[in-house]
Design an enzyme around this catalytic site. Structure first.
Site, PDB file in Angstrom:
ATOM      1  N   LYS A 159      43.339  13.401  57.686  1.00 50.04           N
ATOM      2  CA  LYS A 159      43.890  13.367  56.325  1.00 50.04           C
ATOM      3  C   LYS A 159      43.264  12.282  55.455  1.00 50.04           C
ATOM      4  O   LYS A 159      43.075  12.483  54.254  1.00 50.04           O
ATOM      5  CB  LYS A 159      45.406  13.212  56.360  1.00 50.04           C
ATOM      6  N   THR A 160      42.954  11.111  56.049  1.00 46.16           N
ATOM      7  CA  THR A 160      42.368  10.043  55.234  1.00 46.16           C
ATOM      8  C   THR A 160      41.000  10.448  54.724  1.00 46.16           C
ATOM      9  O   THR A 160      40.632  10.171  53.574  1.00 46.16           O
ATOM     10  CB  THR A 160      42.265   8.736  56.055  1.00 46.16           C
ATOM     11  N   ASP A 164      49.791   9.265  49.828  1.00 46.37           N
ATOM     12  CA  ASP A 164      49.687   9.497  51.270  1.00 46.37           C
ATOM     13  C   ASP A 164      51.063   9.319  51.916  1.00 46.37           C
ATOM     14  O   ASP A 164      51.942   8.660  51.365  1.00 46.37           O
ATOM     15  CB  ASP A 164      48.684   8.502  51.862  1.00 46.37           C
ATOM     16  N   GLU A 165      51.250   9.887  53.095  1.00 47.19           N
ATOM     17  CA  GLU A 165      52.503   9.775  53.863  1.00 47.19           C
ATOM     18  C   GLU A 165      53.716  10.154  52.994  1.00 47.19           C
ATOM     19  O   GLU A 165      54.743   9.474  52.987  1.00 47.19           O
ATOM     20  CB  GLU A 165      52.677   8.348  54.417  1.00 47.19           C
ATOM     21  N   GLN A 201      56.407  14.603  60.946  1.00 42.72           N
ATOM     22  CA  GLN A 201      56.305  13.177  61.262  1.00 42.72           C
ATOM     23  C   GLN A 201      57.216  12.333  60.364  1.00 42.72           C
ATOM     24  O   GLN A 201      56.996  11.134  60.198  1.00 42.72           O
ATOM     25  CB  GLN A 201      54.859  12.703  61.113  1.00 42.72           C
ATOM     26  N   ARG A 243      50.258  10.406  69.770  1.00 42.34           N
ATOM     27  CA  ARG A 243      49.506   9.140  69.735  1.00 42.34           C
ATOM     28  C   ARG A 243      48.429   9.126  70.817  1.00 42.34           C
ATOM     29  O   ARG A 243      47.490   8.352  70.752  1.00 42.34           O
ATOM     30  CB  ARG A 243      50.429   7.936  69.965  1.00 42.34           C
TER      31      ARG A 243
END
Length: 842
Positions: free
Chosen positions: A44-45, A245-246, A293, A650
């Protein structure tokens, strides 16, 4: 199409050539509202930074027209660094920051329009708790019943929901006026009335101190944009592209802030002929997030923000990123299977081209202590036999309380580790003291920090002097600093108090003048404050060895200020204080690219956004993970399942999941059922090294009339893990009861003897037993219980079968005949031979 000449003009192929089709579509999308549903590890980044570069080079936007928001300074720095590699140094001038940093910039520029002077102080949690305690003192309410932390949590909820002081007072305490003296909160029977009054007084005192808390940064910015149409118009024109973002972690106040900055509700029509967002109309909004998430509801995050995005923003488009570049397919299949049990989610299935990889390794331990020892043994094996770096391994858990047994296991195995979540650098007392001086210099109206430093280091100005100054300040209608500066006017003040007060006032005035002259050199101001205040001298003179490390911390603070100077062209003292105030917990996490030489221990909430080749997901039991609160609340259970999804994803190469059959809860040992999340993972993905704990296996054997067989799933002679002898076999009382292994949430307590523990076990029962075969009677423990003298220290609490609760007052190491002396209160002081004493350490 005019373009900023400083922007490196990348051809389209350079921005999308190495992206997958969904990523490329998201980068190129032309429209007013875009939701990029980015699954874990989906890049995503990269997509976000490429989209910004695309907006600048293909839509013709100027860097100053872009606002990019994320949640941590660390993430903002990474985004800025990637942008610099794409578009050049111009990226350093862009608004790429956290929500709070962006709001600080807006409030510094225009906050005076709503009564907030430019030099305002940002209070951290400790400052806010101190302010609540002062209010509690003045209003005479019980801080044990209404703790500062719980009150601040309630106030935070009000602010996150944009509930104003006026609304709360109108509903619960219409007769209260903020700043009113002599108001008796004690007469209030309804807690909501107390919260309303404290909220109002808290905000009143923040305003008087020209200070804000973290939530205020968002709330006051929303207030500014709503109260001042010309300011709102300025930002509508300035920011034509807003990227967040997020987005799944945003709360209601942040959601409203985005709409206000974008001008979504301003009623202005877009320029239909423009290549991109144009100069008028709402800004184009891109949000990136993953509803699977969303794990911060306890902080006010509202999952509806991302779930309802298409309804909230007209003509919105959603593009899902499902290809994962982090984990193996086995790990992704497990995550997909678990999260699929949540209802009402937008379907998404992560996949990777990297292959299946190793199976998930699982282990069921008898106790939390033995779980920790098995984990430590596996880590040791991975490091020694497979050459895995310790820094490539992370151990994650649901709650901080679980770290104790894990730490003890690692210590005994001599595995180096770092625990994330200890005292942060800026929370250390000596650092807070130095920063309080700097805050008081920049903002003399800041009563909280001015009162903190009045007698630090000690200068003969105790509680009486502080109360005299406070009373005088109230009488003259001024700040605490006004009271200090006019101390010679205070009636009845003795020379013994007045003289040090006047010296303190003179010192602060001189430090303020020095700071004004050297404003561009915060490191010099820090050095001057440390020297003139006496903070450094007091610590250097101390004989306490811990004070040497405190000196080093103050040296580090000066180094941080120097680094800020080097990296900030227009450095100021206020700017430096702003950077220290806005540091988040996650900004202090270790750099994953560096080899620390240590295993990392952290909670699952802290682990979000991180990745490790090897991950141990521990405490997979009903009541631990998922948490007990989730047993009867479907929304809580959904959040716990999202947390499990985060934990599973993770891991890059190999995931371990572990559980304990017995775990201490509230000082008692309770049988723990396997987590339902384990059942939700397909069986073919898991390699169970030990599927049932010892007593579970015994119970299964009883049912099958085959108690002699301890085979496939590992019984007492489990080859996968040879526990140290001091953590040996099990001793269970005769009154044990067991629930069904398939029923969730049922927990029952073992009898008096509980297997295993480690040193410093707190309130946990810690009788240790020798390794034995199941047929060996528990009564054999009476002759030698194998308790270790090194596990007992003066002050430890123990229970004795006959004498009850006692405190250890002496411990003598005599090998097999070691003796402890225990004060049992009314039963007297007893000397006990440790190996035969019927005691348990608490």
């Amino acid at each position: 199409m005019q373009q900023d000449p400083d922007v490196i003009a990348r051809p389209p192929e350079a921005l999308i050539g190495d992206l997958n089709p969904q990523q490329a579509e998201a980068v190129q999308y032309r429209g007013p509202a875009l939701l990029i549903g980015a699954g874990a590890g989906s890049g995503k980044t990269r997509v976000l930074t490429r989209r910004i570069a695309w907006i600048l080079t293909q839509f013709g936007a100027w860097p100053s027209q872009v606002l990019a928001i994320t949640f941590t300074n660390k993430a903002a720095a990474e985004m800025r660094e990637r942008l610099e590699s794409l578009i050049g140094p111009v990226a350093s001038r862009m608004w790429v920051s956290t929500f709070h940093s962006a709001c600080v910039r807006i409030l510094r520029r225009d906050g005076e329009r709503i009564g907030l002077k430019s030099g305002f102080t940002i209070y951290d949690t400790a400052d806010c708790e101190r302010l609540i305690k002062l209010i509690a003192n003045d209003f005479n309410f019980d801080v044990k019943r209404y703790t500062p932390r719980s009150i601040l949590a309630r106030i935070s909820d009000y602010k996150n929901n944009l509930t104003s002081v006026r609304e709360m007072l109108a509903q619960y305490a219409p007769d209260f006026k903020p700043g009113q003296r002599g108001y008796r909160v004690g007469r209030i029977g309804n807690p909501e009335e107390l919260y309303a009054v404290v909220y109002a007084e808290y905000q009143h005192r923040l305003a008087a101190a020209n200070a804000v808390d973290f939530d205020d940064l968002i709330v006051r910015t929303v207030e500014l944009l709503r109260a001042c149409p010309d300011v709102a118009e300025y930002y509508h024109r300035k920011f034509r592209y807003i990227l967040v973002d997020e987005y799944q972690d945003t709360n209601h106040a942040q959601y409203v802030l985005i709409r206000e900055l974008a001008g979504v509700d301003a009623g202005e029509h877009a320029d239909m002929g423009a290549v991109g967002a144009g100069r008028v109309g709402p800004a184009w909004i891109t949000v990136v997030g993953d509803s699977d998430q969303s794990i911060y509801a306890f902080r006010g995050a509202d999952i509806r923000n991302i779930q309802d995005f298409e309804q909230d923003f007209p003509n919105a488009k959603t593009i899902m990123l499902e290809q994962n570049y982090r984990s193996t397919q086995t790990i992704l299949d497990a995550a997909n299977a678990v999260i699929a049990h949540n209802e009402g989610r937008k379907p998404k299935r992560l996949w990777t081209a990297a292959g299946a990889g190793e199976q998930i390794t699982a282990y069921a331990a008898d106790t939390a202590q033995l779980e920790a020892h098995w984990i430590a043994a596996q880590i040791k094996r991975l490091h020694t036999d497979d050459g895995v770096r310790y820094s490539d391994i992370a151990v994650m858990y649901r709650a901080n309380a679980q770290s104790r047994s894990l730490e003890e296991g690692l210590i005994q195995a001599r595995v180096p580790y770092q625990l994330i979540g200890g005292t942060k650098f800026y929370e250390r007392r000596e650092v807070k003291d130095a920063l309080a001086y700097l805050q008081a210099i920049v903002n003399p109206a800041d009563d909280i920090n001015m009162r903190r430093i009045l007698n630090v280091p000690k200068r003969g100005l105790g509680a009486r002097a502080e109360s005299q100054v406070t009373l005088h300040a109230q009488q003259i209608g001024g700040t605490f600093w006004d009271g200090v500066a006019h101390a010679d006017q205070i009636e009845g003040m003795t020379a013994r108090t007045l003289n040090p007060l006047m010296r303190f006032a003179q010192m602060m005035q001189e430090l303020r003048e020095f700071a004004q002259e050297h404003d561009a050199k915060p490191s010099q101001i820090v050095a001057e404050v440390l020297e003139r205040s006496g903070l450094l001298e007091e610590l250097k003179k101390s004989q306490d060895p811990q004070d040497q490390s405190r000196v080093e911390n103050l040296s580090q603070l000066q180094s941080v200020a120097a680094e800020y100077e080097q990296n900030t062209p227009d450095a100021t003292l206020a700017g430096f204080l702003e950077t220290t105030a806005l540091v988040a917990d996650s900004d202090q996490l270790p750099d994953e690219s560096q080899d620390s030489g240590k295993v990392t221990l952290m909670t699952l909430h802290t682990a979000k956004g991180l990745e490790y080749p090897i991950v141990f997901l521990t405490g997979m039991e009903q009541g631990t993970f998922p948490h007990a609160r989730a047993m009867e609340d479907t929304s809580e259970l959904s959040e716990e399942r999202r947390l499990a999804y985060v934990g599973i994803t993770r891991a890059k190469r190999h995931l371990f999941v572990t559980r304990a059959a017995v775990r201490a809860q509230w000082g008692r040992s309770a049988e723990m059922m396997p987590s339902q999340f384990l059942d939700e993972i397909p069986a073919d993905l898991i390699d169970w090294k030990r599927k049932e704990a010892g007593m579970e296996r015994m119970r299964s054997g009883w049912r099958a009339n085959a108690s002699h067989d301890f085979g496939a799933h590992g019984g007492w002679n489990d080859d996968e893990f040879d526990a140290p002898s001091s953590f040996g076999g099990s001793s269970y009382g005769s009154r044990s009861s067991y629930g069904s292994a398939s029923s969730y949430g049922s927990r029952s307590t073992y009898g008096s003897g509980v297997r295993g523990s480690a040193a410093h076990a707190g309130k946990v029962t810690t009788r240790r037993a020798p390794v034995r075969q199941p047929a060996q009677p528990a009564s054999s423990l009476k002759t030698d219980n194998h308790l270790l003298i090194e596990d007992f220290a003066v002050g430890d609490k123990v229970t004795h079968d006959k004498f009850g609760l006692g405190t250890v007052v002496d411990a003598q190491d005599k090998g097999r005949n070691s003796v402890i002396t225990v004060d049992f209160g009314s039963s007297g002081v007893k000397r006990l031979m440790l190996r035969v004493a019927p005691i348990e350490k608490l």
